[in-house]
Scaffold this motif. Structure first.
Motif, PDB file in Angstrom:
ATOM      1  N   ASN A  35     -29.778   8.795  37.482  1.00  0.00           N
ATOM      2  CA  ASN A  35     -30.076   7.548  36.766  1.00  0.00           C
ATOM      3  C   ASN A  35     -31.561   7.181  36.845  1.00  0.00           C
ATOM      4  O   ASN A  35     -31.926   6.030  37.066  1.00  0.00           O
ATOM      5  CB  ASN A  35     -29.236   6.397  37.325  1.00  0.00           C
ATOM      6  N   LYS A  36     -32.386   8.177  36.642  1.00  0.00           N
ATOM      7  CA  LYS A  36     -33.828   7.963  36.801  1.00  0.00           C
ATOM      8  C   LYS A  36     -34.389   7.005  35.755  1.00  0.00           C
ATOM      9  O   LYS A  36     -35.290   6.214  36.047  1.00  0.00           O
ATOM     10  CB  LYS A  36     -34.559   9.315  36.740  1.00  0.00           C
ATOM     11  N   GLU A  37     -33.847   7.075  34.540  1.00  0.00           N
ATOM     12  CA  GLU A  37     -34.351   6.193  33.492  1.00  0.00           C
ATOM     13  C   GLU A  37     -34.068   4.730  33.830  1.00  0.00           C
ATOM     14  O   GLU A  37     -34.942   3.868  33.690  1.00  0.00           O
ATOM     15  CB  GLU A  37     -33.705   6.544  32.152  1.00  0.00           C
ATOM     16  N   GLU A  38     -32.834   4.460  34.305  1.00  0.00           N
ATOM     17  CA  GLU A  38     -32.491   3.083  34.679  1.00  0.00           C
ATOM     18  C   GLU A  38     -33.367   2.590  35.821  1.00  0.00           C
ATOM     19  O   GLU A  38     -33.828   1.433  35.835  1.00  0.00           O
ATOM     20  CB  GLU A  38     -31.023   2.990  35.085  1.00  0.00           C
ATOM     21  N   CYS A  39     -33.611   3.455  36.800  1.00  0.00           N
ATOM     22  CA  CYS A  39     -34.435   3.070  37.946  1.00  0.00           C
ATOM     23  C   CYS A  39     -35.864   2.738  37.515  1.00  0.00           C
ATOM     24  O   CYS A  39     -36.467   1.778  38.017  1.00  0.00           O
ATOM     25  CB  CYS A  39     -34.443   4.176  38.989  1.00  0.00           C
ATOM     26  N   CYS A  40     -36.394   3.511  36.601  1.00  0.00           N
ATOM     27  CA  CYS A  40     -37.755   3.247  36.122  1.00  0.00           C
ATOM     28  C   CYS A  40     -37.806   1.928  35.346  1.00  0.00           C
ATOM     29  O   CYS A  40     -38.767   1.159  35.472  1.00  0.00           O
ATOM     30  CB  CYS A  40     -38.239   4.398  35.244  1.00  0.00           C
ATOM     31  N   GLN A  41     -36.769   1.668  34.543  1.00  0.00           N
ATOM     32  CA  GLN A  41     -36.740   0.419  33.797  1.00  0.00           C
ATOM     33  C   GLN A  41     -36.679  -0.791  34.726  1.00  0.00           C
ATOM     34  O   GLN A  41     -37.277  -1.830  34.456  1.00  0.00           O
ATOM     35  CB  GLN A  41     -35.536   0.413  32.857  1.00  0.00           C
ATOM     36  N   LEU A  42     -35.963  -0.642  35.838  1.00  0.00           N
ATOM     37  CA  LEU A  42     -35.830  -1.748  36.784  1.00  0.00           C
ATOM     38  C   LEU A  42     -37.116  -2.011  37.562  1.00  0.00           C
ATOM     39  O   LEU A  42     -37.340  -3.131  38.034  1.00  0.00           O
ATOM     40  CB  LEU A  42     -34.691  -1.465  37.773  1.00  0.00           C
ATOM     41  N   THR A  43     -37.943  -1.006  37.706  1.00  0.00           N
ATOM     42  CA  THR A  43     -39.108  -1.143  38.587  1.00  0.00           C
ATOM     43  C   THR A  43     -40.448  -1.215  37.860  1.00  0.00           C
ATOM     44  O   THR A  43     -41.468  -1.517  38.490  1.00  0.00           O
ATOM     45  CB  THR A  43     -39.161   0.048  39.574  1.00  0.00           C
ATOM     46  N   GLU A  44     -40.465  -1.002  36.551  1.00  0.00           N
ATOM     47  CA  GLU A  44     -41.747  -0.898  35.858  1.00  0.00           C
ATOM     48  C   GLU A  44     -42.489  -2.232  35.776  1.00  0.00           C
ATOM     49  O   GLU A  44     -43.709  -2.256  35.580  1.00  0.00           O
ATOM     50  CB  GLU A  44     -41.549  -0.322  34.458  1.00  0.00           C
ATOM     51  N   ASN A  45     -41.796  -3.349  35.927  1.00  0.00           N
ATOM     52  CA  ASN A  45     -42.452  -4.654  35.831  1.00  0.00           C
ATOM     53  C   ASN A  45     -42.632  -5.346  37.181  1.00  0.00           C
ATOM     54  O   ASN A  45     -43.105  -6.488  37.229  1.00  0.00           O
ATOM     55  CB  ASN A  45     -41.655  -5.575  34.899  1.00  0.00           C
ATOM     56  N   ILE A  46     -42.253  -4.684  38.253  1.00  0.00           N
ATOM     57  CA  ILE A  46     -42.338  -5.313  39.574  1.00  0.00           C
ATOM     58  C   ILE A  46     -43.793  -5.615  39.935  1.00  0.00           C
ATOM     59  O   ILE A  46     -44.095  -6.662  40.526  1.00  0.00           O
ATOM     60  CB  ILE A  46     -41.668  -4.408  40.628  1.00  0.00           C
ATOM     61  N   HIS A  47     -44.699  -4.710  39.576  1.00  0.00           N
ATOM     62  CA  HIS A  47     -46.121  -4.932  39.850  1.00  0.00           C
ATOM     63  C   HIS A  47     -46.590  -6.234  39.204  1.00  0.00           C
ATOM     64  O   HIS A  47     -47.283  -7.046  39.821  1.00  0.00           O
ATOM     65  CB  HIS A  47     -46.931  -3.744  39.331  1.00  0.00           C
TER      66      HIS A  47
END
Length: 406
Positions: A57-69
């Motif tokens: 589920n790499k795509e979902e993980c990236c979507q969840l974390t891309e705006n954390i910064h």
């Protein structure tokens, strides 16, 4: 370019950008120690490690974390721009607390993607789907609360923010902390994640209950359950006790943990751990108990605990957690729950606090008048109050409706 390489580049970019804001959080924590900041920092560091080791589920993980910064940058910037150094208004602090919970959930989801056991994956599919939905909802809420669009992250100058944070930290000894008070909250604001101002008017008709709770807490490290139906004012009464000067003077550490998002005792322990600034993990129960045991005196409030106690499949675990918490001699405990039944396995302090009843007619009128004081025709007020049954939440909502709509 193969999808796997694209994902790898995206992960590297996410990790690099998040790593640039972690020092800002640490500077902020070292200088002022505001609620949630250490928990966000520890969780973000652990999350980036988990992101680099995910297998599914790499795509979902990236979507969840891309705006954390961007969200972390926005939070730090709010502190830097605040009128009172190192503090935020309660409403904004509530948003930070909710983001902390969401960040823990994202960490849990991403960490679960490291497991390659297909049998475990099959049985956990529904659980992970529900968790992913919660993560997305919480993340969108954070983006909205901090005015960040999902397509564009903030472009603050990290070096400038870090310089300003250090300058504020260096000036800390010259700050008169006696003046660092927000509205009527008092010095406990720096220790308690207070989510909203609780005006005295909310507690018309609750004097006897408040007096009883304060007496119990000041005489001993009491274990108290505030019970009653929904909307009766249990949360506000718990906050009023927490804010009382006699209680604040006795308990050096105070934690207000909202538990409505938790479904198991492990998740409750995780929420407590977030408020304690612990590094996230699969089960923080032992770490939480160890951390609380090291404190001299502590008041822990678990709000809306019925979410994990009412279902029979999670009741036993919740009662076990409460039992272990109450074994800590210098820990005072308040839980708020719907209903009239006390959880078992806990030596609740006697006499029991009776389940809360609706406000008296006079208390309801006073509450209503304080919220919508311009609405003077008593006959109309009486007519509106008939719809509330003198339930505090209903009175409050009706009064605010009048204030806005007339």
């Amino acid at each position: 370019m193969p999808p796997s390489k694209i994902t790898g580049i995206l992960v590297d970019n996410i990790v690099a950008t998040v790593n640039t804001v972690i020092p800002l959080l640490n500077e902020l924590h070292d200088g002022f120690g505001p609620p949630f900041i250490l928990a966000i920092s520890n969780t973000a560091v652990s999350l980036m490690c988990a992101l680099q080791n995910m297998k599914r589920n790499k795509e979902e993980c990236c979507q969840l974390t891309e705006n954390i910064h961007g969200i972390i940058s926005a939070i730090v910037n709010l502190y830097l721009q605040s009128e009172t150094p190192g503090s935020l208004p309660p409403a904004m602090l509530e948003h930070v607390g909710k983001f902390t919970e969401t960040l823990h959930k994202i960490h849990t989801f991403v960490e679960a993607q490291q497991d390659s056991n297909k049998i475990k994956q099959f049985f956990r599919q529904n659980q992970m789907s529900a968790l992913l939905k919660d993560c997305r909802t919480g993340l969108q809420l954070a983006l909205d609360n901090f005015a960040i669009t999902s397509q564009v992250t903030l472009s603050h100058d990290i070096n400038e923010m870090q310089t300003k944070t250090r300058r504020m930290h260096a000036e800390l000894p010259r700050i008169d902390f006696s003046s660092l008070r927000l509205h009527n909250f008092g010095s406990w604001f720096f220790h308690v994640p207070n989510f909203e101002q609780v005006p005295d008017k909310i507690f018309y008709g609750r004097d006897s209950e408040l007096t009883q709770i304060v007496q119990m807490l000041t005489q001993q490290c009491a274990k108290i359950a505030i019970l009653g139906p929904g909307g009766i004012g249990k949360t506000n009464l718990a906050r009023a006790a927490l804010h009382h000067p006699d209680v604040a003077a006795k308990y050096k550490d105070q934690l207000f943990v909202s538990c409505e998002s938790a479904t198991t005792n492990v998740e409750v322990a995780g929420l407590i751990g977030a408020h304690l600034g612990l590094k996230p993990g699969k089960n923080l129960t032992k770490s939480v108990l160890s951390s609380l045991a090291k404190k001299s005196t502590c008041l822990l409030i678990l709000d809306n605990l019925e979410t994990t106690w009412e279902p029979l499949n999670s009741r036993g675990g919740t009662e076990d957690l409460l039992s272990t918490l109450t074994d800590i001699p210098h820990l005072a405990l308040i839980v708020t729950m719907r209903g009239a039944e006390h959880p078992a396995k806990v030596q609740w302090t006697r006499p029991f606090l009776p389940p809360l009843a609706p406000l008296s007619a006079e208390a309801a009128r006073q509450t209503f008048n304080d919220i919508a004081d311009y609405y003077h025709e008593s006959k109309d007020i009486d007519k509106l109050l008939q719809f509330t049954d003198n339930m505090p939440l209903a009175v409050d909502l009706m009064a605010h409706l009048v204030a806005y709509e007339g």
